[in-house]
Design an enzyme around this catalytic site. Structure first.
Site, PDB file in Angstrom:
ATOM      1  N   GLY A   1      -7.994  79.575   4.734  1.00  0.00           N
ATOM      2  CA  GLY A   1      -6.743  79.939   4.090  1.00  0.00           C
ATOM      3  C   GLY A   1      -6.573  81.415   3.797  1.00  0.00           C
ATOM      4  O   GLY A   1      -5.784  81.782   2.922  1.00  0.00           O
TER       5      GLY A   1
ATOM      6  N   ASP B   1      -0.622  79.168  22.740  1.00  0.00           N
ATOM      7  CA  ASP B   1      -0.423  80.634  22.760  1.00  0.00           C
ATOM      8  C   ASP B   1       0.542  81.069  23.860  1.00  0.00           C
ATOM      9  O   ASP B   1       0.317  82.062  24.544  1.00  0.00           O
ATOM     10  CB  ASP B   1      -1.779  81.350  22.935  1.00  0.00           C
ATOM     11  CG  ASP B   1      -2.767  80.986  21.845  1.00  0.00           C
ATOM     12  OD1 ASP B   1      -2.343  80.765  20.699  1.00  0.00           O
ATOM     13  OD2 ASP B   1      -3.973  80.928  22.140  1.00  0.00           O
TER      14      ASP B   1
ATOM     15  N   HIS C   1      -1.940  85.177  16.652  1.00  0.00           N
ATOM     16  CA  HIS C   1      -3.149  85.038  17.467  1.00  0.00           C
ATOM     17  C   HIS C   1      -3.867  86.379  17.498  1.00  0.00           C
ATOM     18  O   HIS C   1      -3.234  87.426  17.643  1.00  0.00           O
ATOM     19  CB  HIS C   1      -2.795  84.600  18.894  1.00  0.00           C
ATOM     20  CG  HIS C   1      -3.995  84.412  19.767  1.00  0.00           C
ATOM     21  ND1 HIS C   1      -4.820  83.307  19.669  1.00  0.00           N
ATOM     22  CD2 HIS C   1      -4.527  85.204  20.735  1.00  0.00           C
ATOM     23  CE1 HIS C   1      -5.803  83.436  20.545  1.00  0.00           C
ATOM     24  NE2 HIS C   1      -5.653  84.575  21.197  1.00  0.00           N
TER      25      HIS C   1
END
Length: 199
Positions: free
Chosen positions: A7, A143, A102
Site C-alpha cells: 500500500g 500494460d 508501471h
C-alpha cells in the site's frame, strides 16, 4: 483504489490529499488479499475497504462484476490501481476510467509477470540507460492501455535493482498525483490511443 500488498502508493496519495496537494475524494479501497498492509492505511484514514479474493471457480465475468459493482455503488469516477497484481477484465462503462502505474517506460520491460524488482533487474541486465514510470489507462491486456504520461529516470552504472526501484518509486510519487490532479480538473482527453493534456 485497488491494492494487493504494502500500500505504499495508497499511502502516498493519502498523504498528498491530507496536505491539500491532491483534490480527490478517496471513496473505496479494494484489496485482493486480506493481509495487504494497505488495508490498515485505509482503516486509519476512515476509507471504506473491501477484500475481494479471486477464486479459481470465478469466471472472468464473475470477477469483473465482483470488482466493479462496489465501485459503481460507491459512485467512483476513476479506479486507481496501486500495486494491484491480479488481472481483471475492464467493463465497457469503465473504459478509460481505470488507471495504472508501471515502473518502466512502456512498451519496454512490461507485460505479464513484470512487476516489482523483476522490472528493474531486467532494465539493468539489458543495459538500458533510461527507465522510469508510465501512467496509463487499463485495457484487457497487461500494460497495454493508452499512455497518459511517462516520467524518465536515468540508470546509473552502479545501480542495483533495489536502488533503481527506489528512484523510480520517487518518480511514481510525483507522477500519479500529477495525473490524478489533471483528471480531476478535466485536463485529460482521449481519442483512441492518443491522450492529450489540455492546458
Amino acid at each position: 483504489m485497488l491494492i494487493s500488498g504494502g500500500g505504499t502508493t495508497l499511502r502516498n496519495l493519502i498523504e498528498r490529499q491530507q496536505h491539500d496537494e491532491l483534490p480527490i475524494d478517496l471513496r473505496l479501497v479494494i484489496s485482493s488479499s486480506p493481509t495487504a498492509k494497505g488495508l490498515q492505511f485505509a482503516a486509519d484514514t476512515g476509507i471504506q475497504s473491501l477484500v475481494i479474493e479471486k477464486k479459481k471457480k470465478d469466471s472472468p465475468a464473475d470477477y469483473e462484476r465482483a470488482m466493479f459493482e462496489p465501485c459503481r455503488a460507491a459512485g467512483v469516477q476513476y479506479v486507481v490501481m496501486a500495486g494491484f497484481l491480479k488481472h481483471v477484465p475492464i467493463p465497457a462503462d469503465f473504459e478509460n476510467r481505470v488507471i495504472n502505474i508501471h515502473p518502466s517506460l512502456i512498451p519496454a520491460f512490461c507485460g505479464q509477470g513484470m512487476y516489482g524488482l523483476k522490472v528493474h533487474q531486467a532494465v539493468i541486465d539489458y543495459g538500458a540507460k533510461i527507465t522510469g514510470c508510465t501512467v496509463h489507462f487499463v485495457d484487457n491486456q497487461y500494460d497495454h492501455g493508452p499512455i497518459i504520461g511517462q516520467w524518465p529516470v536515468p540508470v546509473r552504472d552502479d545501480d542495483t535493482a533495489e536502488t533503481l526501484q527506489a528512484r523510480v518509486f520517487a518518480a511514481e510519487c510525483e507522477a500519479y498525483p500529477a495525473v490524478l490532479r489533471a483528471l480531476a480538473a478535466g485536463q485529460i482527453s482521449a481519442t483512441g490511443r492518443r491522450i492529450s493534456w489540455l492546458r
